[in-house]
Design an enzyme around this catalytic site. Structure first.
Site, PDB file in Angstrom:
ATOM      1  N   GLU A 154      15.223 -11.241  -6.970  1.00 39.40           N
ATOM      2  CA  GLU A 154      14.310 -11.321  -5.833  1.00 39.40           C
ATOM      3  C   GLU A 154      13.236 -10.260  -6.053  1.00 39.40           C
ATOM      4  O   GLU A 154      13.544  -9.089  -6.261  1.00 39.40           O
ATOM      5  CB  GLU A 154      15.030 -11.039  -4.519  1.00 39.40           C
ATOM      6  CG  GLU A 154      15.972 -12.139  -4.078  1.00 39.40           C
ATOM      7  CD  GLU A 154      16.666 -11.800  -2.763  1.00 39.40           C
ATOM      8  OE1 GLU A 154      16.296 -10.777  -2.139  1.00 39.40           O
ATOM      9  OE2 GLU A 154      17.587 -12.527  -2.382  1.00 39.40           O
ATOM     10  N   ASP A 169      12.733  -4.610   7.071  1.00 34.67           N
ATOM     11  CA  ASP A 169      13.142  -3.702   6.001  1.00 34.67           C
ATOM     12  C   ASP A 169      13.397  -2.293   6.507  1.00 34.67           C
ATOM     13  O   ASP A 169      12.666  -1.778   7.357  1.00 34.67           O
ATOM     14  CB  ASP A 169      12.081  -3.661   4.901  1.00 34.67           C
ATOM     15  CG  ASP A 169      11.923  -4.994   4.210  1.00 34.67           C
ATOM     16  OD1 ASP A 169      12.950  -5.658   4.017  1.00 34.67           O
ATOM     17  OD2 ASP A 169      10.787  -5.364   3.872  1.00 34.67           O
ATOM     18  N   TYR A 215      20.879 -17.348   2.596  1.00 35.66           N
ATOM     19  CA  TYR A 215      20.994 -15.891   2.533  1.00 35.66           C
ATOM     20  C   TYR A 215      21.610 -15.432   3.848  1.00 35.66           C
ATOM     21  O   TYR A 215      20.971 -15.496   4.899  1.00 35.66           O
ATOM     22  CB  TYR A 215      19.600 -15.293   2.340  1.00 35.66           C
ATOM     23  CG  TYR A 215      19.538 -13.807   2.061  1.00 35.66           C
ATOM     24  CD1 TYR A 215      20.371 -12.895   2.703  1.00 35.66           C
ATOM     25  CD2 TYR A 215      18.602 -13.303   1.160  1.00 35.66           C
ATOM     26  CE1 TYR A 215      20.298 -11.534   2.446  1.00 35.66           C
ATOM     27  CE2 TYR A 215      18.511 -11.939   0.912  1.00 35.66           C
ATOM     28  CZ  TYR A 215      19.359 -11.060   1.553  1.00 35.66           C
ATOM     29  OH  TYR A 215      19.268  -9.715   1.313  1.00 35.66           O
TER      30      TYR A 215
END
Length: 277
Positions: free
Chosen positions: A50, A61, A176
């Site tokens: 990734e 994040d 995911y």
């Protein structure tokens, strides 16, 4: 025609082990060093890569990846340069799946149609765009799928059985699963809860399920890999890279700081199912 991602998971299923999926940021700490790292990842044990698209406001994040994106932007990384990095990677590696991960804003500014065309030409296999929900599939997901790019969606601990079908509807490549509630790198996943969640998701789809957010060590990778089809590691690699820098610049040990940890994690992933064999 199958995609590189599908081919890789099929091969790993035949080996009887999960994938190690590694995340690094394009352009961190600079373009050339980042390319060197990406080129070294498969040899260190990464099965899928990734590659982060740096963005100034990455809402999902944690601090490590936020700082990586800012370092990359400060060094001059752009979406155009990131696509060029993928093309350079493909000059020597035509088999390792590579996924671009990030946010929609840079893609929107670049132009969706142009981005999809350029991503395919560079050798990108799939996209993870964390701020595009299923209700916005017309924006990027469907155009990407139409041209042959996998579009990987995130499921979380709060994605219940009512919401899950919508999340999975246009997902391809793999699912995911975000193992914690919160931002990347903020907590360690509970292997038991992850196994139950993976089982629940697999009740709705035949796609592989990869688990990320919070995996830092080979032992954690081994435990998560017992149930998951893949283990995603990002913040730990970014932290290793950052620790190797001097005044924000790459040093002689920057690439090996990342690849040594990848080797260690790969050992954990490859041992995940030995006890069950």
């Amino acid at each position: 025609m199958t995609t590189r991602i599908e081919d890789r998971f099929r091969a790993l299923a035949e080996e009887g082990r999960p994938a190690l999926v590694t995340f690094v940021m394009a352009g961190d700490p600079d373009h050339d060093t980042a390319l060197e790292i990406v080129r070294a990842l498969p040899g260190a044990g990464a099965d899928i890569i990734e590659l982060g698209m740096p963005f100034s406001d990455p809402m999902a994040d944690g601090p490590a990846i936020q700082k990586a994106g800012l370092r990359a932007l400060k060094a001059g990384e752009s979406l155009k340069k990131t696509l060029a990095m993928v093309g350079a990677f493909r000059e020597s590696d035509t088999t390792t799946p590579l996924i671009l991960m990030g946010y929609f804003n840079p893609i929107y500014v670049y132009g969706v149609e142009r981005f999809v065309q350029d991503a395919l030409a560079a050798g990108v296999d799939g996209l993870i765009v964390v701020d595009l929900p299923p209700e916005m599939d017309d924006e990027l997901c469907l155009p990407a799928l139409d041209k042959g790019l996998n579009f990987i969606r995130l499921a979380t601990p709060t994605t219940d059985d009512k919401r899950l079908p919508a999340v999975l509807k246009n997902t391809s490549g793999f699912v995911y699963y975000v193992s914690i509630t919160g931002i990347t790198g903020s907590a360690a996943p509970d292997a038991g809860k992850v196994a139950a969640a993976v089982g629940r998701i697999k009740g709705h789809t035949n796609l592989p399920v990869c688990v990320g957010f919070g995996v830092r060590s080979a032992e954690q990778a081994r435990e998560i890999g017992r149930a998951a089809d893949g283990v995603v590691v990002g913040s730990a690699l970014i932290n290793a890279l950052e620790a190797s820098l001097t005044d924000g610049r790459a040093g002689a040990g920057t690439v090996t700081a990342v690849t040594d940890l990848v080797c260690d994690l790969a050992g954990g992933v490859r041992a995940a199912r030995l006890a069950d064999a």
